[in-house]
Design a protein around this motif. Structure first.
Motif, PDB file in Angstrom:
ATOM      1  N   LEU A   6       0.855  -1.185   0.000  1.00  0.00           N
ATOM      2  CA  LEU A   6       0.000   0.000   0.000  1.00  0.00           C
ATOM      3  C   LEU A   6       0.895   1.240   0.000  1.00  0.00           C
ATOM      4  N   ILE A   7       0.714   2.076  -1.015  1.00  0.00           N
ATOM      5  CA  ILE A   7       1.456   3.337  -1.064  1.00  0.00           C
ATOM      6  C   ILE A   7       0.478   4.421  -0.639  1.00  0.00           C
ATOM      7  N   ARG A   8       0.736   4.959   0.552  1.00  0.00           N
ATOM      8  CA  ARG A   8      -0.283   5.772   1.187  1.00  0.00           C
ATOM      9  C   ARG A   8      -0.015   7.271   1.006  1.00  0.00           C
ATOM     10  N   ASN A   9      -1.072   7.979   0.699  1.00  0.00           N
ATOM     11  CA  ASN A   9      -1.083   9.443   0.767  1.00  0.00           C
ATOM     12  C   ASN A   9      -0.154  10.165  -0.214  1.00  0.00           C
ATOM     13  N   GLY A  10       0.271   9.490  -1.248  1.00  0.00           N
ATOM     14  CA  GLY A  10       1.102  10.171  -2.239  1.00  0.00           C
ATOM     15  C   GLY A  10       0.271  11.130  -3.080  1.00  0.00           C
ATOM     16  N   VAL A  11       0.971  12.057  -3.740  1.00  0.00           N
ATOM     17  CA  VAL A  11       0.297  12.948  -4.680  1.00  0.00           C
ATOM     18  C   VAL A  11       0.481  12.329  -6.067  1.00  0.00           C
ATOM     19  N   VAL A  12      -0.591  11.786  -6.587  1.00  0.00           N
ATOM     20  CA  VAL A  12      -0.476  10.880  -7.730  1.00  0.00           C
ATOM     21  C   VAL A  12      -0.708  11.609  -9.058  1.00  0.00           C
ATOM     22  N   TYR A  13       0.207  11.363  -9.990  1.00  0.00           N
ATOM     23  CA  TYR A  13       0.068  11.843 -11.371  1.00  0.00           C
ATOM     24  C   TYR A  13      -0.047  10.617 -12.265  1.00  0.00           C
ATOM     25  N   ASP A  14      -1.242  10.346 -12.725  1.00  0.00           N
ATOM     26  CA  ASP A  14      -1.508   9.159 -13.556  1.00  0.00           C
ATOM     27  C   ASP A  14      -2.326   9.612 -14.746  1.00  0.00           C
ATOM     28  N   PRO A  15      -1.677  10.276 -15.691  1.00  0.00           N
ATOM     29  CA  PRO A  15      -2.435  10.981 -16.739  1.00  0.00           C
ATOM     30  C   PRO A  15      -3.317  10.074 -17.593  1.00  0.00           C
ATOM     31  N   ASN A  17      -5.181   7.832 -16.678  1.00  0.00           N
ATOM     32  CA  ASN A  17      -6.463   7.725 -15.977  1.00  0.00           C
ATOM     33  C   ASN A  17      -6.995   9.075 -15.512  1.00  0.00           C
ATOM     34  N   GLY A  18      -6.436  10.141 -16.037  1.00  0.00           N
ATOM     35  CA  GLY A  18      -6.933  11.478 -15.724  1.00  0.00           C
ATOM     36  C   GLY A  18      -6.666  11.908 -14.286  1.00  0.00           C
ATOM     37  N   VAL A  19      -5.719  11.283 -13.623  1.00  0.00           N
ATOM     38  CA  VAL A  19      -5.410  11.654 -12.239  1.00  0.00           C
ATOM     39  C   VAL A  19      -4.276  12.674 -12.254  1.00  0.00           C
ATOM     40  N   ASN A  20      -4.590  13.892 -11.827  1.00  0.00           N
ATOM     41  CA  ASN A  20      -3.633  14.990 -11.931  1.00  0.00           C
ATOM     42  C   ASN A  20      -3.336  15.570 -10.549  1.00  0.00           C
ATOM     43  N   GLY A  21      -2.363  14.998  -9.888  1.00  0.00           N
ATOM     44  CA  GLY A  21      -1.930  15.541  -8.606  1.00  0.00           C
ATOM     45  C   GLY A  21      -2.919  15.336  -7.482  1.00  0.00           C
ATOM     46  N   GLU A  22      -3.601  14.192  -7.479  1.00  0.00           N
ATOM     47  CA  GLU A  22      -4.552  13.908  -6.393  1.00  0.00           C
ATOM     48  C   GLU A  22      -3.882  13.119  -5.284  1.00  0.00           C
ATOM     49  N   LYS A  23      -4.229  13.462  -4.062  1.00  0.00           N
ATOM     50  CA  LYS A  23      -3.767  12.672  -2.930  1.00  0.00           C
ATOM     51  C   LYS A  23      -4.538  11.358  -2.953  1.00  0.00           C
ATOM     52  N   LYS A  24      -3.797  10.241  -3.014  1.00  0.00           N
ATOM     53  CA  LYS A  24      -4.470   8.992  -3.364  1.00  0.00           C
ATOM     54  C   LYS A  24      -3.617   7.818  -2.885  1.00  0.00           C
ATOM     55  N   ILE A  43       3.972   1.826   2.452  1.00  0.00           N
ATOM     56  CA  ILE A  43       4.964   2.873   2.194  1.00  0.00           C
ATOM     57  C   ILE A  43       4.260   4.212   2.346  1.00  0.00           C
ATOM     58  N   ASP A  44       4.829   5.038   3.178  1.00  0.00           N
ATOM     59  CA  ASP A  44       4.226   6.347   3.388  1.00  0.00           C
ATOM     60  C   ASP A  44       4.785   7.327   2.357  1.00  0.00           C
ATOM     61  N   ALA A  45       3.920   7.797   1.472  1.00  0.00           N
ATOM     62  CA  ALA A  45       4.364   8.727   0.421  1.00  0.00           C
ATOM     63  C   ALA A  45       3.801  10.121   0.662  1.00  0.00           C
ATOM     64  N   GLU A  46       3.437  10.395   1.862  1.00  0.00           N
ATOM     65  CA  GLU A  46       2.823  11.682   2.241  1.00  0.00           C
ATOM     66  C   GLU A  46       3.550  12.868   1.619  1.00  0.00           C
ATOM     67  N   GLY A  47       2.838  13.632   0.836  1.00  0.00           N
ATOM     68  CA  GLY A  47       3.391  14.865   0.278  1.00  0.00           C
ATOM     69  C   GLY A  47       4.365  14.658  -0.867  1.00  0.00           C
ATOM     70  N   ARG A  48       4.577  13.415  -1.279  1.00  0.00           N
ATOM     71  CA  ARG A  48       5.554  13.163  -2.351  1.00  0.00           C
ATOM     72  C   ARG A  48       4.847  12.863  -3.675  1.00  0.00           C
ATOM     73  N   VAL A  49       5.573  13.181  -4.752  1.00  0.00           N
ATOM     74  CA  VAL A  49       5.052  12.940  -6.096  1.00  0.00           C
ATOM     75  C   VAL A  49       5.115  11.441  -6.411  1.00  0.00           C
ATOM     76  N   VAL A  50       3.983  10.912  -6.858  1.00  0.00           N
ATOM     77  CA  VAL A  50       3.903   9.490  -7.217  1.00  0.00           C
ATOM     78  C   VAL A  50       3.457   9.373  -8.673  1.00  0.00           C
ATOM     79  N   MET A  51       4.220   8.589  -9.438  1.00  0.00           N
ATOM     80  CA  MET A  51       3.871   8.392 -10.851  1.00  0.00           C
ATOM     81  C   MET A  51       3.958   6.912 -11.202  1.00  0.00           C
TER      82      MET A  51
END
Lengths: 563, 434, 261
Positions: A6-15, A17-24, A43-51
């Motif tokens: 589980l990758i928790r609380n990252g700021v996800v960029y998954d274009p 799927n239309g996900v643009n910087g959502e905490k997810k 894995i705690d990804a709080e506040g970090r960019v996830v792609m």
């Protein structure tokens, strides 16, 4: 055993799927993205960019010419030395790293898939042998099918169906992914120390490069191929070549692709966007190329953006490498391959103090900034031709920071202000656009999004890059550093990089396409092909196709004949 | 009786792949087509190392594979400067394990290139190599030059399959429309077939290449009347033929790599090729000896960055032929352990290095007994690649071809032997680490 | 001044195998500021293992140094298997009392290395500055480039009291080399700058030169056939023939100067 992550609380960029910087949160089970997990490692990804894991659409990482580059550059080998560790094999090289370093360094940048961009069919076994030794990365390779005598003969006779049958056999025989074109006709001409422009007749074959490109595009689209023809056009690296480039794009305009994708991927476009008539009045024509790409949907490109410094250039475009060697006087290797293709290799130094190099440096970035829709382009350096892949984070930081571009330009040759457009462009990429040009676009253009690459939707591969980067960060240096070494790279649900160190090095999968061709057509084609083996090849027909042993981790994609 | 076609020869760098053999009762009983006489005799088989053995009190005593492998691993794990040498008469799959083993034990890994075409590699590292596949030569070449090479004796099928005598697309009439130039210190069998034979003084190749280059660039006026024993007239004629050819190729052999300026002869040969290339298509290719010496160079390069003479003692690769090449290491008495696979230093290395080998532990992996067996302390017999085991090899023009397995065997393949040694070494190191 | 004495222990080279010790970590600039115990703990490579300097050498330190310039290292014992003496050194002085192994003074940037004996191959490889004095003979590739590189020595001064091996100063771009004895085949190969003087004989000097200057005071065997005679010149009262070359590199690049008798 069920492996969950589980990758928790990252700021996800998954274009994709239309996900643009959502905490997810991202959930992975048994290597795939799932809706939810029960008992995961967290894995705690709080506040970090996830792609999603990065996807490189075009790089030269394995095979005969890459290794010829390593072999003749021990001075490059000494640059990247790192001792073996418990996990990693010994590393060497900068522009031509050894296979192990190639895998580790891509993984550290968050990449999990790389397309080897040029596989000479006769030496395909070599490409695959090296690929097996590249850890972590999933991969595929594009066989060269354009200077082949069979191709040119079918183009001349107009037998597109037979050409399709030949393509099908070749892609299968080489365990390849699609159709690569490199200086069509020109490389065959180089076997006589000549070259071809787009509408020149190829010596002895009485076809033109333009006819070859069109014929191959038509034949390729007979199948449900995941990727279009992948084209390195004629006159690469020559001043004034931009018109050849757009004329080449025009060739495939009317051809209908099998699905929603372009009919031509035009690679390392920087090298094809040149104005002027000589090196003296050399100038950027990125604007003209961008204009074409903006107005048309049938072409996608990748950048071939320049990284300043020393590198090793290599391509199946033999005459181009010879021209380059004549400019530098440095060492030069050439390897023409019977009935099929060729290659040339020479070291090259891109210097910010040289006007031409400065303009080349600008062009790659101009293309990215002037083409409006990032889905039409992928970030590449045509590794190692315009620079080694470990320079990607530099390009990312340039595209994201006008300030960084301006500061860099100040230290460079003043030609950048006169014969390039870059200093006048204000646009800055955001992280979503970066995610598009480093994973989403490449995955879609290669058709790999349908096979779990380049996105994080449910069912996708559990390939994730977590960057030690806040989405708000604007400082170019920090952006560059973050994209060079991930906080975590996860490949198929397994942590392979942690805090910039490789912690696991599993084997990657090799993706290959099986075009399915009518038996009768294949039989007819085979009579012509066997004649070539009987009289002109130096290996036998039965010893030619790549045996299964060379692809120990296969992933097959079937490409049926289009009805 | 079974007939097997497309058999690939595991003898020399030609790697002929159109051989037809008959197999009966698990033996190759007849070579029907495609092989030269030497290749034929290899395929028909000869005396083998019968059993794994360990030397005790001066004589080899038969033992099990397990015991020999364990003993080999103990010797290697304890070494401070081990040498792993050979690799060119086995398949790439085995070579890969060899590099991994070298890394694991901090060894120097070297291959037979260091005593054959190592100089060519050094030359390529200086100036590159304008070359091509052998099929290109077959289809296009109208001028073939053999320099310090005598294929009529050493690569019996070379001219017939690939060069002077072969027939291809633009060369349908074979040698009829081709020219052959031979450069050598003596009138060899190949020289007797030549249109032009340049008899050169021993060790003067370098001067002759420089003279040709100056002439190809248009400075014939500075060249003296005789260079290296060759008259200026003959040199001018050679230059004329080079310029007028549509597609020329220089094949060079060990007659030029090991005399006079040695690897710099090859640098100069390549520069001569580049000079000729300003006029027409010109290529150059080394006549590689062992069937997979090109392959170990390839594998070693993509895995370590360097093709031969690689020192992994510091955990990363450092490359310096002349320092880390096997004969130099042994003459300098640097090694404390040596492993030889698919090669015979006992027959081919200078006496001084053999004297050192007699004093240190030596491990041999080979299908065949040879002079190295006489002083080896651990002997491990292997399956014959290309007859009893399959795998990848690279032809002299770096084209990869897969060796076929023709018959079954009880012997272990090189790859498996090495993997088991590596496993044992790791087990020992893990234990030491505890 | 500070003098650091490093005497290689006899047992290191007295075995059946003479495994080289690599001492690139033992230069004046790297040892400056360290006391005896700290020097003994500096790691050096011996074969595939890193050892403490103190386990391989008898170490003694006398005097004080205010900077690396004031540090002198004296190496003693059988140095014929000690490689990389003074490799990369920036300042100070090293004196090696006997024959030394390969790469002595390689990549050197400053300071002085004196070898009271012969130096094996690659001495002064890629040297950038400082002074290297070899009182005996030098092996092959003196002051040359590393494999594949296009630049050898770029600065500094090298003197060889005896003979030198093949390819002296290959790809040399700057600095000075003086060989008091004879030089092997291909002195100044690919030379593009700097100056080489051979007081004895030379074989095929100057091949592929594009710059720099070579003077051979003794006999030349196998003069390159691709050099152009320019004029007769007088150097230190003696008459020399001045050649330009190497025309095998094409005329526009043939800017090397070769003086022979």
């Amino acid at each position: 055993m069920v492996e969950e992550l589980l990758i928790r609380n990252g700021v996800v960029y998954d274009p994709i799927n239309g996900v643009n910087g959502e905490k997810k949160d991202i959930c992975i089970r048994d290597g795939k993205v799932v809706e939810e997990v029960r008992n995961p490692k967290v894995i705690d990804a709080e506040g970090r960019v996830v792609m999603p894991g990065g996807v490189d659409i075009h790089a030269h990482i394995a095979g005969g010419k890459v290794n010829a580059g390593r072999l003749f550059r021990p001075e490059d080998g000494r640059k990247g030395r790192e001792a073996k560790t418990k996990v990693c094999r010994a590393q060497s090289g900068y522009s031509v790293p050894n296979t192990f370093a190639t895998g580790y360094r891509y993984a550290k940048m968050g990449y999990t898939f790389v397309m080897e961009a040029a596989m000479p069919p006769l030496a395909a076994r070599h490409t695959h042998e090296e690929i097996v030794d590249i850890p972590i990365l999933d991969n595929a390779a594009l066989p060269l099918i354009d200077n082949n005598w069979m191709t040119m003969e079918y183009v001349k006779s107009g037998d597109t169906d037979l050409l399709a049958a030949y393509i099908a056999w070749m892609v299968k025989a080489t365990k390849g992914y699609g159709v690569k074109v490199v200086n069509p006709g020109g490389t065959e001409a180089w076997a006589w120390a000549k070259n071809c422009d787009l509408n020149d007749a190829v010596p002895y074959f009485d076809v033109t490069p333009a006819e070859i490109v069109k014929g191959l595009a038509e034949a390729t689209e007979k199948f449900e191929m995941p990727h279009s023809i992948h084209v390195h056009g004629n006159m690469l690296g020559h001043p004034g070549n931009y018109e050849v480039t757009t004329s080449t794009y025009d060739l495939v305009k009317g051809i209908k692709p099998y699905r929603d994708r372009p009919t031509m991927h035009a690679t390392h476009t920087q090298f094809h966007s040149y104005g002027g008539t000589t090196w003296a009045d050399f100038e950027s024509k990125a604007g003209a190329i961008a204009d074409y790409v903006n107005k048309n949907e049938h072409v996608s490109i990748d950048l071939g953006s320049v990284i300043l410094g020393d590198t090793t250039t290599m391509t199946a475009d033999g005459p181009m490498e010879y021209s380059l060697y004549q400019i530098t006087g440095r060492k030069w290797t050439n390897h023409d391959v019977e009935l099929e293709t060729g290659s040339g290799i020479t070291p090259f130094l891109y210097s910010g103090k040289v006007s031409v190099h400065t303009i080349q440096w600008a062009i790659g970035q101009e293309l990215a900034l002037l083409i409006k829709d990032p889905w039409k382009l992928a970030l590449t350096t045509d590794h190692p031709n315009a620079g080694p892949f470990i320079g990607y984070p530099i390009i990312i930081s340039m595209l994201m920071s006008k300030r960084r571009r301006d500061e860099s330009a100040e230290d460079m040759h003043s030609a950048i202000y006169k014969r390039a457009e870059l200093p006048s462009i204000d646009r800055e990429y955001d992280l979503n656009e970066i995610a598009i040009i480093t994973r989403g676009m490449a995955a879609k253009t290669l058709g790999l999004h349908e096979h779990g690459k380049g996105h994080l939707g449910v069912g996708a591969d559990g390939d994730v890059a977590i960057y030690d980067l806040s989405p708000e960060e604007r400082e170019a240096g920090k952006i560059q550093k973050a994209f060079l070494n991930t906080k975590y790279t996860i490949k198929g649900g397994e942590v392979v990089v942690k805090d910039g160190e490789v912690v696991a090095a599993p084997a990657g999968k090799t993706y290959f396409v099986t075009p399915e061709c009518d038996e009768k057509l294949t039989e007819e084609m085979m009579t012509h092909l066997k004649d070539k083996f009987e009289h002109y090849y130096s290996v036998t027909f039965n010893n030619y196709p790549v045996q299964d042993a060379y692809v120990p981790n296969p992933y097959e994609i079937k490409a049926p004949w289009r009805s | 009786m079974v007939e097997i076609t497309d058999v690939v020869c595991s003898l020399c760098g030609c790697v002929c792949d159109d051989i037809v053999v008959e197999v009966e009762d698990n033996n190759v009983t007849k070579v029907k087509k495609g092989a030269c006489s030497v290749g034929k005799s290899k395929l028909m088989g000869h005396g083998r190392i019968e059993s794994p053995a360990i030397r005790e009190n001066g004589s080899l005593k038969d033992c099990s594979y397990d015991d020999a492998i364990k003993k080999a691993a103990e010797i290697l794990a304890a070494a401070r400067r081990p040498l792993l040498y050979g690799w060119s008469s086995t398949v790439c799959e085995a070579d890969k394990v060899g590099v991994e083993l070298a890394e694991e034990i901090g060894a120097v890994i070297d291959n037979t290139a260091s005593v054959c075409h190592g100089p060519s590699v050094l030359a390529i590292q200086d100036v590159g190599l304008p070359s091509c596949t052998l099929g290109e030569v077959k289809n296009r070449a109208d001028l073939v030059i053999y320099w310090g090479a005598n294929p009529a004796a050493a690569h019996a099928n070379h001219m017939k399959r690939y060069s002077y005598i072969s027939k291809g697309y633009w060369t349908a009439e074979g040698k009829k429309n081709k020219k052959l130039i031979v450069v050598d210190v003596r009138r060899t069998a190949t020289a007797k077939m030549a249109d032009v034979f340049l008899q050169i003084e021993q060790g003067k190749d370098y001067l002759v290449f420089s003279a040709l280059r100056a002439m190809l660039y248009g400075y014939e006026d500075v060249v003296p009347e005789v260079v290296g024993g060759v008259s200026k007239k003959d040199l001018l004629e050679t230059v004329r033929m080079m310029k007028e050819a549509k597609f020329g190729i220089i094949f060079f052999g060990m007659g030029v790599t090991h005399t006079g300026a040695r690897h710099n002869n090859i640098v100069n040969a390549i520069q001569t090729t580049r000079a000729a290339h300003t006029h027409t298509k010109f290529n150059i290719m080394p006549m590689r000896g062992h069937y997979n010496v090109a392959g170990i160079n390839q594998v070693c390069t993509w895995e370590t960055g360097y093709p031969f003479a690689v020192d992994l003692s510091r955990g990363y690769a450092w490359y310096n032929p002349g320092e880390h090449s096997a004969t130099d290491l042994l003459i300098r008495r640097e090694c404390d352990v040596a492993l030889f696979i698919a090669s015979d230093p006992g027959a081919h290395f200078p006496g001084e290095s053999i004297r050192h080998l007699a004093k240190i532990p030596v491990i041999q992996i080979d299908p065949f007994p040879n002079p190295t067996t006489e002083f080896a302390d651990v002997v491990i017999p292997a399956a014959i690649s290309g007859i009893e085991a399959e795998g990848n090899v690279y032809r002299m023009d770096n084209i990869p071809i897969r060796l076929r397995k023709l018959v079954d065997t009880e012997y272990m393949a090189d790859e498996e032997i090495l993997e088991r040694i590596l496993g044992e070494v790791r087990a020992i190191k893990e234990k030491e680490g505890e | 001044m500070q003098t650091i004495r490093l005497k290689l222990k006899e047992e290191i080279t007295s075995g059946i195998a003479k495994i080289p010790v690599e001492v690139d970590s033992l230069t004046p600039d790297k040892l400056f500021g360290k006391n005896e115990a700290e020097i003994k703990a500096v790691k050096v490579w011996w074969g595939n293992k890193e050892e403490n300097t103190g386990d391989l050498f008898d170490v003694s330190v006398e005097g004080e140094a205010a900077s690396a310039d004031e540090v002198k290292i004296v190496m003693e014992g059988d140095l014929s298997r000690v490689k990389h003496i003074g490799d990369g050194m920036k300042a100070g002085e090293i004196e090696a009392l006997g024959d030394v192994d390969m790469h002595c003074g390689a990549m050197m940037q400053g300071g002085r290395v004196t070898v009271k004996g012969n130096a094996d191959c690659w001495a002064g490889r890629e040297m950038r500055g400082g002074e290297l004095i070899i009182e005996g003979d030098a092996g092959d590739n003196l002051c040359a480039m590393y494999r594949g590189e296009m630049t050898g020595m770029t600065g500094g001064k090298v003197t060889v009291g005896g003979d030198a091996g093949e390819c002296v100063g290959q790809y040399m771009a700057g600095g000075e080399i003086l060989i008091k004895g004879n030089a092997g085949i291909l002195t100044g190969l690919n030379m593009k700058g700097g100056k080489i003087t051979i007081e004895g004989d030379a074989i095929m000097p100057g091949a592929d030169m594009t710059g720099g200057e070579i003077t051979v005071k003794g006999k030349v065997r196998d003069m390159m056939p691709s050099f152009k005679f320019v004029e007769t010149a007088t150097i230190e009262g003696e008459e020399y023939k001045k050649y330009l070359g190497d025309l095998a590199m094409m005329e526009k690049r043939a800017k090397g100067v070769l003086y022979v008798k």
